[in-house]
Design a protein around this motif. Structure first.
Motif, PDB file in Angstrom:
ATOM      1  N   ASP A  35       0.856  -1.187   0.000  1.00 12.72           N
ATOM      2  CA  ASP A  35       0.000   0.000   0.000  1.00 12.72           C
ATOM      3  C   ASP A  35       0.894   1.239   0.000  1.00 12.72           C
ATOM      4  O   ASP A  35       1.123   1.841   1.052  1.00 12.72           O
ATOM      5  N   ARG A  70      -0.206   8.491   5.136  1.00 10.24           N
ATOM      6  CA  ARG A  70      -1.268   8.494   6.136  1.00 10.24           C
ATOM      7  C   ARG A  70      -0.653   8.545   7.529  1.00 10.24           C
ATOM      8  O   ARG A  70      -0.719   7.592   8.312  1.00 10.24           O
ATOM      9  N   LEU A  87       0.549   4.326  -0.686  1.00 12.06           N
ATOM     10  CA  LEU A  87       0.001   5.573  -0.146  1.00 12.06           C
ATOM     11  C   LEU A  87      -0.018   5.586   1.379  1.00 12.06           C
ATOM     12  O   LEU A  87      -0.243   6.640   1.984  1.00 12.06           O
ATOM     13  N   TRP A  88       0.224   4.431   2.015  1.00 13.46           N
ATOM     14  CA  TRP A  88       0.245   4.370   3.480  1.00 13.46           C
ATOM     15  C   TRP A  88       1.334   5.276   4.061  1.00 13.46           C
ATOM     16  O   TRP A  88       1.219   5.764   5.178  1.00 13.46           O
TER      17      TRP A  88
END
Length: 272
Positions: free
Chosen positions: A84, A90, A86-87
């Protein structure tokens, strides 16, 4: 057995806006670094001026946040990141690494030293005593957030963390780190840096001190569940990453006190 103090992780809530204690600890960390740096500008022949401290802390803050996040993702959650990508962005889901933050600060100070035309190692000597208290505040944030707790213990200072599903008493290792990496290391560096030292000695001592304290506390800190032990059946990821810091710190100390060092290199450190 110690009783965990029930602390709401939210320090202040105003409608939908919630300010968490962990964020407050970051603010205290940067504020303490600013105050110490401002104090160090009062020394004779200080390396930087009071007006330059604000930019210094800003560069350092970006280095800590960006480096800490990237370091955590790469060093501790690489597979999660691969699955992932894009983690990484975050950040509200948590995850910061000291070793990554240190690399971030090293790079940020390299850029800032070039910008203000100051010797890089001298700038690192200047900023080193301002770092430990920030580390201590960060560990207090870990304690309040009930994360990174210690291993199970039957000692009288064992503590049961309400969020720990095992319900077993553990070492409050966050407090050990706050005391050693934060308060004790700050006292050592603040005392050591009060007198002129050869260039590289102060930041070298910081690396040696941090690596030593971190290596020792890792013996009572619970290893990351998804990593376990990295080497020899007992060495954790934190210990493994602390070894190069210790070696680099010793190298800087040797460089600083090398008997054939030129007088200019020694006297120039008075400006740090």
């Amino acid at each position: 057995m110690l009783t965990y103090p029930e602390i709401d992780p939210v320090a202040l809530a105003i409608g939908p806006l919630k300010i968490h204690w962990y964020g407050v600890m970051y603010l205290l960390a940067f504020a303490s670094a600013w105050l110490i740096a401002m104090h160090r500008t009062k020394a004779p022949h200080a390396l930087i001026t009071k007006t330059q401290v604000e930019n210094l802390i800003t560069y350092g803050a970006f280095g800590v946040i960006i480096g800490g996040r990237v370091g955590y993702v790469v060093l501790y959650q690489f597979e999660t990141w691969m699955n992932d990508p894009l983690w990484l962005f975050r950040v509200w889901e948590g995850g910061m690494s000291f070793h990554g933050g240190l690399i971030g600060v090293i790079l940020a100070m390299l850029i800032y030293a070039h910008r203000i035309h100051k010797p890089y190692i001298a700038l690192m000597d200047f900023i080193a005593p301002a770092v430990p208290l920030g580390l201590g505040f960060g560990r207090l944030g870990n304690f309040i957030g009930q994360e990174l707790w210690g291993r199970v213990t039957d000692s009288r200072w064992g503590m049961i963390f309400p969020r720990d599903p095992s319900g077993l008493p553990r070492h409050p290792s966050q407090l050990y780190q706050a005391a050693l990496e934060g308060l004790v290391l700050f006292i050592i560096l603040f005392w050591f840096s009060r007198k002129p030292r050869p260039r590289g000695a102060v930041c070298g001592l910081f690396l040696v001190g941090y690596a030593t304290f971190r290596f020792l506390v890792e013996f009572v800190r619970e290893p990351d569940s998804h990593i376990g032990f990295d080497l020899l059946g007992w060495m954790t990821r934190g210990q493994l990453l602390s070894i190069p810091l210790f070696v680099l710190g010793v190298g800087l100390m040797v460089y600083a006190y090398w008997p054939t060092k030129t007088p200019d290199a020694v006297t120039a450190s008075k400006n740090s």
